[in-house]
Write an enzyme that holds these catalytic residues in place. Structure first.
Site, short mmCIF file in Angstrom:
data_model
loop_
_atom_site.label_atom_id
_atom_site.label_comp_id
_atom_site.label_asym_id
_atom_site.label_seq_id
_atom_site.Cartn_x
_atom_site.Cartn_y
_atom_site.Cartn_z
N ASP A 32 -45.81 -41.82 -2.40
CA ASP A 32 -46.82 -40.78 -2.58
C ASP A 32 -48.07 -41.11 -1.75
OD1 ASP A 32 -48.12 -38.58 -3.65
OD2 ASP A 32 -48.30 -39.38 -5.67
N THR A 120 -37.44 -44.86 -8.50
CA THR A 120 -36.93 -46.25 -8.51
C THR A 120 -37.98 -47.29 -8.15
OG1 THR A 120 -36.17 -46.28 -6.21
CG2 THR A 120 -34.63 -45.43 -7.86
N TYR A 123 -41.83 -46.19 -11.24
CA TYR A 123 -41.27 -45.58 -12.46
C TYR A 123 -40.05 -46.32 -13.03
CZ TYR A 123 -44.39 -41.48 -12.22
OH TYR A 123 -45.48 -40.64 -12.22
P1 ADP Z 1 -41.79 -43.60 -8.34
O1 ADP Z 1 -43.12 -43.53 -9.04
O2 ADP Z 1 -41.04 -42.27 -8.37
O3 ADP Z 1 -40.96 -44.74 -8.79
P2 ADP Z 1 -42.46 -45.00 -5.85
O4 ADP Z 1 -43.20 -44.45 -4.68
O5 ADP Z 1 -43.07 -46.14 -6.58
O6 ADP Z 1 -42.18 -43.74 -6.80
O7 ADP Z 1 -41.02 -45.45 -5.40
C1 ADP Z 1 -39.98 -44.57 -5.08
C2 ADP Z 1 -39.20 -45.15 -3.92
O8 ADP Z 1 -39.92 -44.90 -2.71
C3 ADP Z 1 -38.99 -46.67 -3.99
O9 ADP Z 1 -37.61 -46.93 -3.76
C4 ADP Z 1 -39.84 -47.21 -2.83
O10 ADP Z 1 -39.22 -48.35 -2.24
C5 ADP Z 1 -39.81 -46.03 -1.88
N1 ADP Z 1 -40.87 -45.97 -0.86
C6 ADP Z 1 -42.11 -46.50 -0.83
N2 ADP Z 1 -42.74 -46.19 0.32
C7 ADP Z 1 -41.89 -45.42 1.05
C8 ADP Z 1 -41.92 -44.79 2.33
N3 ADP Z 1 -43.00 -44.87 3.13
N4 ADP Z 1 -40.82 -44.09 2.75
C9 ADP Z 1 -39.73 -43.98 1.96
N5 ADP Z 1 -39.63 -44.54 0.74
C10 ADP Z 1 -40.69 -45.26 0.30
#
Ligand code: ADP
Length: 168
Positions: A32, A120, A123
């Site tokens: 995000d 993943t 959350y």
């Molecule tokens: P949530 O709160 O839904 O768990 P997160 O952002 O913490 O969301 O993590 C969701 C996934 O996104 C994780 O597997 C993390 O490794 C991945 N992630 C983090 N940064 C990026 C990025 N720049 N591009 C793609 N995936 C990412």
């Protein structure tokens, strides 16, 4: 058609990338934060407008904004469930997050869409279970879709990438 890639979703040249947002739509950490940093203020402005209109985005649902400065034209913001032991409807809420993102893509004539591994990270949804739900939900949707043509799963971490290789 389903593809798998390792990397940063903000770099993807697709019609839409999906954001693992939170219900406030005000941005946060993880993917995000990366999307809002790379996409710029236009994304947050549209998120604020949606918030003012409907008061955020409930878990399992999705909203759409511009992609701002990203290569992708749109960002679809969906809110995955926080993992809470597994008895809080987490599995069906995760499936809904994928389904509602794909429905919104369809409504906006989006042909190519990239998903991160929703829920993943912060959350804490178990990665194997999340991958199985993501792949099955996307496969079922694509089988009946005549708008969305390609879905790319973008794995940022090695562990998710390996799990997706096996599941796909
Ligand atoms: P949530 O709160 O839904 O768990 P997160 O952002 O913490 O969301 O993590 C969701 C996934 O996104 C994780 O597997 C993390 O490794 C991945 N992630 C983090 N940064 C990026 C990025 N720049 N591009 C793609 N995936 C990412």
């Amino acid at each position: 058609m389903i593809e798998l890639q390792r990397g940063d979703i903000t770099k993807m040249e697709v019609d839409a990338i999906v954001n693992a947002a939170n219900s406030s739509l005000l941005g946060g950490g993880g993917v995000d934060g990366a999307i809002h940093r790379a996409g710029g203020k236009a994304i947050l402005d549209e998120c604020m407008a949606i918030r003012n209109r409907q008061g955020g985005c409930p878990t399992g649902e999705a909203v759409i904004t511009t992609g701002g400065n990203l290569p992708a034209r749109y960002v679809i913001h969906t809110v995955g469930p926080v993992w809470n032991g597994g008895n809080k409807n987490e599995e069906s809420l995760l499936a809904s997050a994928y389904q509602n993102s794909l429905k919104l893509a369809t409504a906006n004539q989006i042909k190519t869409i990239a998903f991160p591994n929703i829920s993943t990270g912060i959350y804490h949804f178990p990665k194997q279970k999340a991958a199985e739900i993501a792949v099955k939900t996307v496969k079922d949707f694509l089988a009946a879709s005549d708008v969305v043509e390609k879905v790319i799963f973008v794995c940022y971490d090695e562990e998710n990438f390996k799990i997706y290789e096996r599941v796909i």
